[in-house]
Design an enzyme around this catalytic site. Sequence first.
Site, PDB file in Angstrom:
ATOM      1  N   ASP A 428      47.066  36.756  32.266  1.00 26.73           N
ATOM      2  CA  ASP A 428      47.010  37.872  31.248  1.00 26.73           C
ATOM      3  C   ASP A 428      48.647  38.583  31.121  1.00 26.73           C
ATOM      4  O   ASP A 428      49.506  38.014  31.479  1.00 26.73           O
ATOM      5  CB  ASP A 428      46.466  39.056  31.994  1.00 26.73           C
ATOM      6  CG  ASP A 428      46.301  40.409  31.165  1.00 26.73           C
ATOM      7  OD1 ASP A 428      45.891  40.222  30.220  1.00 26.73           O
ATOM      8  OD2 ASP A 428      46.138  41.488  32.021  1.00 26.73           O
ATOM      9  N   ASP A 793      45.231  41.148  36.233  1.00 27.40           N
ATOM     10  CA  ASP A 793      45.358  42.399  37.275  1.00 27.40           C
ATOM     11  C   ASP A 793      44.093  43.259  36.861  1.00 27.40           C
ATOM     12  O   ASP A 793      44.113  44.433  37.567  1.00 27.40           O
ATOM     13  CB  ASP A 793      46.665  42.973  37.006  1.00 27.40           C
ATOM     14  CG  ASP A 793      47.047  43.652  35.630  1.00 27.40           C
ATOM     15  OD1 ASP A 793      46.326  43.313  34.675  1.00 27.40           O
ATOM     16  OD2 ASP A 793      47.429  44.741  35.532  1.00 27.40           O
ATOM     17  N   ASP A 797      39.592  40.895  33.402  1.00 23.94           N
ATOM     18  CA  ASP A 797      40.084  39.492  33.758  1.00 23.94           C
ATOM     19  C   ASP A 797      38.829  39.348  34.898  1.00 23.94           C
ATOM     20  O   ASP A 797      39.336  37.676  35.316  1.00 23.94           O
ATOM     21  CB  ASP A 797      41.516  39.255  34.532  1.00 23.94           C
ATOM     22  CG  ASP A 797      42.324  39.900  33.427  1.00 23.94           C
ATOM     23  OD1 ASP A 797      42.321  39.864  32.395  1.00 23.94           O
ATOM     24  OD2 ASP A 797      43.357  40.703  33.822  1.00 23.94           O
TER      25      ASP A 797
END
Length: 1161
Positions: A428, A793, A797
């Site tokens: 990410d 995080d 996700d």
Amino acid sequence: MEEKCKDHGALLNQGEENELEVFGYRTQNLRRALCFIISALTCGVLLLVFYWKPQWRVWASCIPCHLQEADTVLLRTTDEFQRYMRKKVISLYLRTLKFPISKNPEEPLVADRHSVINQAVLKPELKLRCIRVQKIRYVWNNLEKKFQKVGSLEDSNSCYDIHRTFGLGLTSEEQEVRRLVCGPNAIEVEILPIWKLLVKQVLNPFYVFQAFTLTLWLSQGYIEYSVAIIILSVISIILSVYDLRQQSVKLHSLVEEHNKVQVTVIVKGKGSQVLESHLLVPGDILILPGKFSLPCDALLIDGSCVVNEGMLTGFNTAKGDLVRSILYPRPLNFKLYNDAFKFIVFLACLGVMGFFYALGVYMHHRAPPGASVTMALILLTVTVPPVLPAALTTGIVYAQKRLKKKKIFCISPQRINMCGQINLVCFDKTGTLTEDGLDLWGTVPTAGNCFQEVHSFASGKALPWGPLCAAMASCHSLILLNGTIQGDPLDVKMFEGTSWIMEDCNVDYCKFGMPDSNIIMKPGPKASQSPVEAITILRQFPFSSSLQRMSVVAQLAGDDHFHVYMKGAPEMLVKFCRSETVPRNFPQELRSYTMQGFRVIALAHRALTMGKLSEVESLAREKAESELTFLGLLIMENRLKKETKPVLKELSEARIRTVMITGDNLQTAITVAKNSEMIPRGSRVILVEANEPEEFVPASLTWQLVEKQENGPEKNETYINIGNSPVPTGDRGSSYHFAMSGKSYKVIFQHFNSLLPKILVNGTIFARMSPGQKSSLVEEFQKLNYYVGMCGDGANDCGALKMAHAGISLSEQEASVASPFTSKTANIECVPHLIKEGRAALVSSFGVFKYLTMYGIIQFVGTSLLYWQLQLFGNYQYLMQDVAITLMVCLTMSSTHAYPKLAPYRPAGQLLSPPLLLSVFLNTCFTCIVQICAFFYVKQQPWYCEIYRYSECFLDNQSNFSTNVSVERNWTGNATLIPGSVLSFESTTLWPITTINCITVAFIFSKGKPFRKPIYTNYIFSFLLISALGLTIFILFSDFQDIYHGMEFIPTITSWRVSILVAALIQFCVAFFVEDAILQNRKLWLLIKKQLGFYSKNQYRNWQRKLAEDSTWPPTNRTDYSGDGKNGFYINQGYESPEQIPKEKCELGGQTTEQHFWTIL
């Protein structure tokens, strides 16, 4: 078996991740009684087999039938594992309720005409049939003849249906009916009793075999080693039970607090009632208080609210799915574990061969039947070491301990080995590669169709009043909770940049003609002078990742008109603005900031002509978000974390692919990728842009080459120029990277599916990706046989973290629930640490497995030779090998630390590979040659005597030996059978050879670089090996009567002992040379594979080879259309209809590992 009866099978959760096949069975009493009798006759062995194989129990005691008639169902997963579950069909009776229920079939039980409850309850019996699978209840639909999930409202309900059917609340009677049918609204995670966990561990097939082995050995007097293994097994089981219990308690504590939330519901005809959230049923109307933990999925039917991205708490919710995935994890499809099972089966087959060999030998010599069977069973148990389960987990335990020291925590230890195979890592962006928080950099307002001077927040000057300032102060979803501003961090940062403040509404604002509102925004002490004293938000059109925008309708104090303010992704927002208000250089200006890695938000405004609040409340979003005036850009800074660049460089040098999956702007993502050198300098970026089909135009796919140009030596700005030059021939191969948005990914997945693998093998940047698209992308990489790691995080996700082979969460919030690994250090340094430890653990597992295999074979060969003359090794001879060497080796061999530098290749991922099989085979050959030669050569010595036949001859001629040891006639030793069954020159000769062999193979299989540190850094292991070797040599050359008496040896001449040692050392030298110079010579195996034309079978390798030979790839500066047969692009019809996808394309191929080489340890 399931196909014998027609129409007795169906699908549950069709098309979902937890799809199951369900088959109906009816219990037959005669079969059930027969199973009971056989179980009693076999002392429960059949019950144990049924516990391991629930499908056998169903097949043995039931007959197939239609699901409508079944009292038992057999469920089978549709994945590659084909796991079975047995469930009893439960009957629920509505007559148990305390109020009368109509038995008229024409009258519905619940008001919702779409509800499956009306179709599930049989009348007049008032009965329904259901099953409970992985915490979810399924009821039998009598109309559609299938099991259906209950516990949520049907999707077929329209907004009108919801308001009409549920708007006034449910009656108390209907609540009770739904409560009985649907069950409680709770995630019921019970704390498993210790005895259940203990039984589950003990009934593991290997522990059952171990119990049989140890019982046999104890009955033969082999007490010391048996006790040692029992102690080790008990400790292992206790630790496993403790770990499972702690996880159970932790998970229970995590969800239990959400099951007892006090909620207020509206009951039809009775008003509001307060009850606990587990009593909620689908269709209840909730009243939301000021601050509230929402205990279920809910539709907002009136008013407004702000929610965070935390997940909800029913088993039919996102969090419920995650908790169930923890309770019922999907088995790991890792080649190592499959190969390990095959290896154990091979060793067991070898043991069976030994069993019949021993049985034949003892029967040939007319030994008593009982003794023959006992000795045969002993040889059977030799090949599969009982220490195997503990030994195979030690590497993982050590790795887990080392990871914990680096603040990386693991809830799925078995995935550590899988981390050693990772060759692609997805990241990410925000909060992972870049800093978590956004800093305000500046605003770029517009006036008269032109961008104005940049206002820099670093200057310390207040933001000037104007439409842009008003938009920043009002276009958000912030709330004031206990005097603190709460909401999206981006909104908070944007609002703080205005220096305005938020207050609760009071009567003072009525003089401005403003309606009653919860929140009022007004200029703060540090704000610039403003003619507007306050702004209130009248209506919100919320942000969503699919829309990429949000807007509000607001009123300025003293103004009779209403205003619409919008903010969102610049490329999306300009579509809603009047073209004459958008600066002509908008694309260039946007690129100038995104190329520098800034996060850019655009803002727009429109004055509404309506003057009544009622008109605002009925205003459609499409009408509000039209004909807007472009106001300018808000520039926010998102810096790279200092650890990002060196970590990505380390992964690149180790030839581990890195990919960015982000929800941010595509140009920003490209810039971050270049700044972090995820895209190396000099590499080309090809923008892949796909468009949905229109009425007369098919879906299109455009390939554009992105070129970087400096805007002069004195400026730092960089621009993206969509050039027309093709990729030079010399730049083909890995020098290009594809970048695309989530919108393009969706179109490619749907209409250009045959192109997707070609794009993915060089796809590096995926921007504006939704949470579902992130998961889908990870899965597509896995289909290409990549071992995928995912590092993120946020809650968006979670799906990708769960889908990846190794998900690493940098957050301890929602993402950690889904992720096998959680790092308390919020940067990506954890990724190489995890891969290093995974590689070390994987190599350790291979080394221990090879060692235990050879240990079993060494003992099997030696014991088989002695069996030929009805002999075996003595207890203390076995004890020396089993405890002093093997047990200690297995407990310390895996404690070697990971090598500090990542090698540019991975360790072998499968046991059944040529180098490893050759290693075991050749070492077995060396063992057989040396032991057989020693066995027969000792018989040729002039001083040799068959003691087991002629003990008197030996005792009379003992003076011929150059030793001070005298052997007494009343020798008894520690033999478990007759004295002559142990005492012999053969056992005295073979024991030191086999013992030294066990020590040397432990050394050979424990070398370090490039995946582990050198062996000498493992101090305990090195000390144990040296001590064991020294002790063995000491025993070999000692002339102490007590040692010979205890070990049951016969004194031999010194020259023979030297010969034994020389033979063992020669075997070590040959084995070491073959292992190190040939079997672990990676360059040699690469050459052999090249000469023989062997290539990796992995999909991504195949595509790389094909594309390298394709002179037309990669395409640049062209547009392709779906259905263009000559280019091989076809519409993926299965995207719309899962049933139309060919089965072989739907199946996720087995995660076969690359054909690696058994590299140097």
